[in-house]
Design an enzyme around this catalytic site. Structure first.
Site, PDB file in Angstrom:
ATOM      1  CB  SER A  42       1.447  -5.249   3.085  1.00  0.00           C
ATOM      2  OG  SER A  42       0.526  -4.426   3.754  1.00  0.00           O
ATOM      3  CD  GLN A  43      -2.242  -2.140  -2.405  1.00  0.00           C
ATOM      4  OE1 GLN A  43      -3.192  -1.378  -2.307  1.00  0.00           O
ATOM      5  NE2 GLN A  43      -1.118  -1.791  -3.024  1.00  0.00           N
ATOM      6  CG  HIS A  73       2.706  -4.475   8.154  1.00  0.00           C
ATOM      7  ND1 HIS A  73       1.905  -5.583   7.968  1.00  0.00           N
ATOM      8  CD2 HIS A  73       2.651  -3.753   6.994  1.00  0.00           C
ATOM      9  CE1 HIS A  73       1.380  -5.534   6.750  1.00  0.00           C
ATOM     10  NE2 HIS A  73       1.813  -4.449   6.154  1.00  0.00           N
ATOM     11  CE1 TYR A 110      -4.390   1.274   0.477  1.00  0.00           C
ATOM     12  CE2 TYR A 110      -3.232   2.964   1.710  1.00  0.00           C
ATOM     13  CZ  TYR A 110      -4.369   2.526   1.065  1.00  0.00           C
ATOM     14  OH  TYR A 110      -5.482   3.331   1.019  1.00  0.00           O
TER      15      TYR A 110
END
Length: 326
Positions: free
Chosen positions: A189-190, A304, A92
């Protein structure tokens, strides 16, 4: 960040019910059929860099709506015959960045196709982007991409992105240096969420490398994390109180759990137990629904960033063995 989610023994068995619309498959079949009406028109323009062992191409193709989607294509120089290709989808806010950012896979003997996520990268200094989202949105939205078109599944932002991702595989498969039977989708992630969806939507994928995936188990995510991007949904609902049912109905067409339930290819996941951006339970929710052969690497002390370079090495070893075994 302390541990905040379920304990690991509960995570390994966490299999929440899926909120899946009855026309989920028809929705995606229609979306991809609509996109297929546009000529893919993939272009690979040589990009001048003094790399001694890698050829770099500035690539573009027609994604959803025929919109031009940009990326990079890197190919090991001097290889004999078609090679496996790793599709890389971006996290993202990031754009495609620079070719130097994507040298790992060519160094291992694979091609890599980096697809830019439409509309991202405009404010990311380290990973600038070049691809816009010409479609925009017809309704209200909170800043960011999570609520763009969210009141209608047909208008939702990630309908375009997931379609772009499938079309990117088509573009890679058509390159003469790529072995179309050995295309792997990857991302974190994204990017992990996009890879997860693409593996389910596009037949012929060889494997999926899915790191700390975003876009999964939306309702739980917005209830337990205070971090963006999921908080974009919360901010939208805070001012559109009457829209919650419609918002979650739209998101059900894009929930990673529903794609995971259709995932048949070998998959290597990763999860970080202190991740308050993509909470561990949302990752395990998808992983536990994945139908194909699967493994998950657990990083107990990380947020993350997950495994970072350690996970990259895990992926290299995993993919080398998988492809060597046929």
């Amino acid at each position: 960040m302390p541990l905040f989610d379920l304990p690991i023994d509960k995570l390994r068995s966490y299999l929440p019910d899926r909120d899946e619309p009855a026309d989920f498959d028809a929705f995606w079949a229609g979306t991809l059929a609509e996109a297929a009406e546009f000529d893919l028109a993939a272009e690979y323009v040589p990009y001048d860099l003094p790399f001694s062992g890698v050829d770099v191409f500035d690539v573009s193709f027609a994604g959803w709506g025929g919109h031009r989607i940009n990326g990079w294509f890197l190919l090991p120089r001097g290889v004999n015959g078609p090679v496996p290709c790793v599709m890389h989808y971006i996290g993202y806010s990031g754009g495609r960045g620079f070719p130097k950012d994507h040298l790992m896979w060519p160094a291992a003997g694979y091609a890599v196709f980096v697809m830019e996520t439409r509309g991202h990268g405009g404010a990311n200094v380290g990973h600038p982007g070049t691809t816009g989202d010409p479609h925009g949105s017809a309704g209200p939205e909170a800043p960011g991409m999570m609520t763009r078109g969210i009141l209608d599944p047909a208008d939702y932002y990630y309908r375009r992105v997931f379609t772009d991702a499938v079309r990117a595989v088509d573009a890679a498969a058509g390159h003469p240096a790529v072995d179309a039977n050995r295309i792997v989708v990857s991302g974190g992630s994204q990017g992990g969420g996009i890879a997860q969806a693409t593996a389910a939507l596009r037949p012929g994928i060889k494997a999926a490398l899915i790191d700390v995936p975003f876009l999964t188990h939306f309702r739980r995510a917005v209830e337990i994390t205070g971090r963006d991007p999921y908080q974009e949904l919360v901010r939208f609902l805070a001012t559109r109180r009457e829209s919650a049912e419609q918002v979650f109905r739209t998101l059900s067409y894009f929930d990673g759990m529903n794609f995971a339930a259709r995932g048949q290819v070998p998959a290597l996941y990763s999860v970080a137990l202190m991740d308050d951006v993509c909470p561990p339970s949302t990752v395990f929710a998808a992983y536990n629904h994945w139908q194909g052969p699967k493994e998950i690497t657990v990083w107990p002390w990380n947020n993350h960033e997950g495994g970072g370079g350690y996970q990259s090495e895990e992926q290299l070893r995993y993919l080398h063995k998988l492809l060597a075994d046929g």
